[in-house]
Design a protein around this motif. Structure first.
Motif, PDB file in Angstrom:
ATOM      1  N   VAL A  10      -2.798   1.049   9.017  1.00 45.26           N
ATOM      2  CA  VAL A  10      -1.220   1.059   8.535  1.00 45.26           C
ATOM      3  C   VAL A  10      -1.129  -0.371   7.741  1.00 45.26           C
ATOM      4  CG1 VAL A  10      -0.443   2.015  10.683  1.00 45.26           C
ATOM      5  CG2 VAL A  10      -0.455  -0.410  10.531  1.00 45.26           C
ATOM      6  N   THR A  11      -0.322  -0.332   6.797  1.00 50.58           N
ATOM      7  CA  THR A  11       0.299  -1.472   6.204  1.00 50.58           C
ATOM      8  C   THR A  11       1.848  -2.106   6.608  1.00 50.58           C
ATOM      9  OG1 THR A  11      -0.880  -0.689   4.125  1.00 50.58           O
ATOM     10  CG2 THR A  11       0.867  -2.421   3.916  1.00 50.58           C
ATOM     11  N   PRO A  12       1.305  -3.110   7.286  1.00 47.87           N
ATOM     12  CA  PRO A  12       2.530  -3.651   8.423  1.00 47.87           C
ATOM     13  C   PRO A  12       3.563  -4.248   7.158  1.00 47.87           C
ATOM     14  CG  PRO A  12       0.745  -5.070   8.425  1.00 47.87           C
ATOM     15  CD  PRO A  12      -0.022  -3.923   7.971  1.00 47.87           C
ATOM     16  N   MET A  13       4.693  -3.980   7.402  1.00 47.06           N
ATOM     17  CA  MET A  13       5.872  -4.358   6.683  1.00 47.06           C
ATOM     18  C   MET A  13       6.990  -5.037   7.719  1.00 47.06           C
ATOM     19  SD  MET A  13       6.139  -1.172   4.208  1.00 47.06           S
ATOM     20  CE  MET A  13       4.776  -0.541   3.401  1.00 47.06           C
ATOM     21  N   ASP A  14       7.840  -5.822   6.872  1.00 46.60           N
ATOM     22  CA  ASP A  14       9.052  -6.203   7.833  1.00 46.60           C
ATOM     23  C   ASP A  14      10.210  -5.268   7.487  1.00 46.60           C
ATOM     24  OD1 ASP A  14      10.421  -6.872   5.342  1.00 46.60           O
ATOM     25  OD2 ASP A  14       9.711  -8.782   5.205  1.00 46.60           O
ATOM     26  N   GLU A  15      11.531  -5.562   7.902  1.00 46.01           N
ATOM     27  CA  GLU A  15      12.475  -4.374   8.010  1.00 46.01           C
ATOM     28  C   GLU A  15      12.932  -4.375   6.618  1.00 46.01           C
ATOM     29  OE1 GLU A  15      15.437  -4.084  11.054  1.00 46.01           O
ATOM     30  OE2 GLU A  15      14.452  -5.259  12.258  1.00 46.01           O
ATOM     31  N   GLY A  43      -5.158   3.546   2.757  1.00 43.68           N
ATOM     32  CA  GLY A  43      -5.271   5.065   2.682  1.00 43.68           C
ATOM     33  C   GLY A  43      -3.890   5.862   2.737  1.00 43.68           C
ATOM     34  N   THR A  44      -3.939   6.927   3.155  1.00 41.86           N
ATOM     35  CA  THR A  44      -2.660   7.555   3.515  1.00 41.86           C
ATOM     36  C   THR A  44      -1.798   6.893   4.558  1.00 41.86           C
ATOM     37  OG1 THR A  44      -3.642   9.869   2.815  1.00 41.86           O
ATOM     38  CG2 THR A  44      -1.480  10.074   4.252  1.00 41.86           C
ATOM     39  N   THR A  45      -2.489   6.679   5.644  1.00 39.53           N
ATOM     40  CA  THR A  45      -1.887   5.779   6.781  1.00 39.53           C
ATOM     41  C   THR A  45      -1.274   4.535   6.066  1.00 39.53           C
ATOM     42  OG1 THR A  45      -3.482   7.091   8.044  1.00 39.53           O
ATOM     43  CG2 THR A  45      -2.278   5.357   9.151  1.00 39.53           C
ATOM     44  N   GLY A  46      -2.127   3.856   5.284  1.00 37.39           N
ATOM     45  CA  GLY A  46      -1.534   2.466   4.734  1.00 37.39           C
ATOM     46  C   GLY A  46      -0.180   2.655   3.741  1.00 37.39           C
ATOM     47  N   GLU A  47       0.050   3.725   3.622  1.00 40.88           N
ATOM     48  CA  GLU A  47       1.423   3.999   2.557  1.00 40.88           C
ATOM     49  C   GLU A  47       1.186   3.961   1.206  1.00 40.88           C
ATOM     50  OE1 GLU A  47       5.348   2.937   4.363  1.00 40.88           O
ATOM     51  OE2 GLU A  47       4.210   2.150   5.794  1.00 40.88           O
ATOM     52  N   LYS A 264       9.365  -3.455  12.829  1.00 42.46           N
ATOM     53  CA  LYS A 264       9.946  -2.527  12.524  1.00 42.46           C
ATOM     54  C   LYS A 264      10.114  -2.333  10.972  1.00 42.46           C
ATOM     55  CE  LYS A 264      14.169   0.372  13.212  1.00 42.46           C
ATOM     56  NZ  LYS A 264      15.305   0.398  14.218  1.00 42.46           N
ATOM     57  N   GLY A 265       9.012  -1.781  10.071  1.00 46.49           N
ATOM     58  CA  GLY A 265       8.828  -1.700   8.817  1.00 46.49           C
ATOM     59  C   GLY A 265       8.211  -0.717   8.254  1.00 46.49           C
ATOM     60  N   ILE A 266       8.988   0.129   7.408  1.00 44.23           N
ATOM     61  CA  ILE A 266       8.428   1.359   6.755  1.00 44.23           C
ATOM     62  C   ILE A 266       9.182   1.544   5.035  1.00 44.23           C
ATOM     63  CG2 ILE A 266       9.947   3.103   7.561  1.00 44.23           C
ATOM     64  CD1 ILE A 266       7.244   4.837   8.302  1.00 44.23           C
ATOM     65  N   ARG A 267       8.660   2.229   4.305  1.00 46.46           N
ATOM     66  CA  ARG A 267       9.223   2.271   2.916  1.00 46.46           C
ATOM     67  C   ARG A 267       9.764   3.666   2.666  1.00 46.46           C
ATOM     68  NH1 ARG A 267       5.936  -1.179  -1.711  1.00 46.46           N
ATOM     69  NH2 ARG A 267       6.332  -3.233  -0.563  1.00 46.46           N
ATOM     70  N   LEU A 268      10.934   3.910   2.246  1.00 43.98           N
ATOM     71  CA  LEU A 268      11.279   5.028   1.815  1.00 43.98           C
ATOM     72  C   LEU A 268      10.474   5.582   0.692  1.00 43.98           C
ATOM     73  CD1 LEU A 268      15.099   4.001   1.616  1.00 43.98           C
ATOM     74  CD2 LEU A 268      14.214   5.682   2.919  1.00 43.98           C
ATOM     75  N   PRO A 269      10.412   6.971   0.836  1.00 40.79           N
ATOM     76  CA  PRO A 269      11.221   7.899   1.430  1.00 40.79           C
ATOM     77  C   PRO A 269      10.713   8.113   2.828  1.00 40.79           C
ATOM     78  CG  PRO A 269       9.652   9.091   0.116  1.00 40.79           C
ATOM     79  CD  PRO A 269       9.352   7.699  -0.127  1.00 40.79           C
ATOM     80  N   LEU A 270       9.833   7.440   3.463  1.00 36.32           N
ATOM     81  CA  LEU A 270       9.491   7.501   4.876  1.00 36.32           C
ATOM     82  C   LEU A 270      10.597   6.843   5.678  1.00 36.32           C
ATOM     83  CD1 LEU A 270       5.668   7.013   4.832  1.00 36.32           C
ATOM     84  CD2 LEU A 270       6.961   9.047   5.096  1.00 36.32           C
ATOM     85  N   THR A 271      10.884   7.284   6.618  1.00 39.38           N
ATOM     86  CA  THR A 271      11.964   6.647   7.634  1.00 39.38           C
ATOM     87  C   THR A 271      11.360   6.204   9.201  1.00 39.38           C
ATOM     88  OG1 THR A 271      12.697   8.756   8.537  1.00 39.38           O
ATOM     89  CG2 THR A 271      13.845   7.582   6.330  1.00 39.38           C
ATOM     90  N   TRP A 272      11.903   5.314   9.979  1.00 34.49           N
ATOM     91  CA  TRP A 272      11.467   4.957  11.212  1.00 34.49           C
ATOM     92  C   TRP A 272      11.491   6.296  12.148  1.00 34.49           C
ATOM     93  CZ3 TRP A 272       8.393   1.393  11.671  1.00 34.49           C
ATOM     94  CH2 TRP A 272       8.205   0.702  13.157  1.00 34.49           C
TER      95      TRP A 272
END
Length: 292
Positions: A10-15, A43-47, A264-272
């Motif tokens: 995964v690619t970790p992100m902040d909020e 990759g895909t999992t790394g957004e 807890k961080g992810i990028r739109l259009p993906l949501t938590w």
């Protein structure tokens, strides 16, 4: 040949959605300590779909630097534009990646000849080991075994991540490409059987959350120890299933946040991950004994 448990990190992100380099370094150390054999960066999992080109290359370079040669780093450099994929592959080589993983061009649905020419052009332009990635569930195009066989004769196309989940594909590709061409499972649920058949490893989502178990399961399967491999895989079945309860990497990022490894961080259009899924994923984590 890179073999074993290869974690699609995964690619970790902040909020706010900014890349969290502190957590990224922590993840790389965690995987090296837990026995992960190799990491796929972005990759895909790394957004990869939501990182821009500079961020994409920044994360690859950071992971290469954090790993510092202790395990091989495979850079995700696929795109649906041949010129973009070629540039990403060039930059990954310059950053010191050990190999590249190139997904089939998505959305524009090329023909088999188009797939062949796309990958041939990149392989001939950039002298780095390249792994094909076939995942028709996401790309809407299926690279057939015959096309993989055509590409396998190009010297730096060294393997394929086969993510259809169809075990018969292993036999078809192996018969066409021979033993020197690496075959990686891209489907966690069937990765144990894939490696028992003779596969060279798995590129795994589950390995983000249970890296030690996936490493042990895949190595047992590659050694032909069916009893041990299946016993370990039985503990992982919940993760194999429920880390896809919503689109990857939504559940796996939630699980890693629960483990305290990322924010807890992810990028739109993906949501938590939605709250009604929490207990399902948590139960799978308990089954794998990563939490109590």
């Amino acid at each position: 040949m890179i073999q074993g448990s290869i974690v699609a990190l995964v690619t970790p992100m902040d909020e706010s959605g900014s890349i969290d380099q502190v957590s990224l370094k922590k993840l790389v150390e965690f995987h090296i300590e837990q026995g992960t054999d190799s990491i796929v960066a972005v990759g895909t999992t790394g957004e990869s779909a939501t990182l821009d080109e500079e961020e994409h290359c920044e994360v690859i370079a950071a992971i290469v630097g954090y790993a510092a040669g202790r395990i091989p780093i495979i850079a995700g450099t696929g795109a649906n534009s041949t010129s973009e994929a070629l540039e990403l592959t060039r930059r990954a080589k310059a950053a010191g990646a050990d190999a590249c993983l190139l997904v089939t061009p998505y959305y524009n649905k090329p023909t088999q000849e188009g797939l062949y020419l796309h990958h041939k052009a990149i392989a001939e332009a950039v002298d780095i080991p390249q792994i094909l990635y076939n995942v028709p569930g996401r790309t809407a195009v299926d690279m057939l075994p015959e096309t993989i066989a055509r590409l396998s004769v190009i010297k730096n196309i060294v393997g394929v991540k086969e993510a259809t989940g169809k075990l018969e594909r292993y036999t078809q590709i192996r018969n066409l490409c021979g033993d020197d061409f690496a075959l990686y499972s891209g489907d966690d649920a069937t990765s144990c059987e894939f490696c028992l058949l003779g596969g060279n490893g798995t590129i795994t989502v589950t390995g983000n959350v249970a890296p030690r178990l996936v490493h042990e399961m895949i190595n047992a399967a590659m050694d032909g120890d069916r009893e041990t491999a299946l016993a370990i895989d039985a503990k992982l079945t919940g993760l194999h299933k429920h880390l896809f309860i919503q689109s990857n990497p939504i559940p796996v990022k939630w699980a890693l946040a629960e483990l305290g490894l990322i924010k807890k961080g992810i990028r739109l259009p993906l949501t938590w991950l939605t709250e009604e899924c929490y207990e399902t994923v948590r139960a799978a984590m308990c089954q794998a004994e990563v939490i109590e």
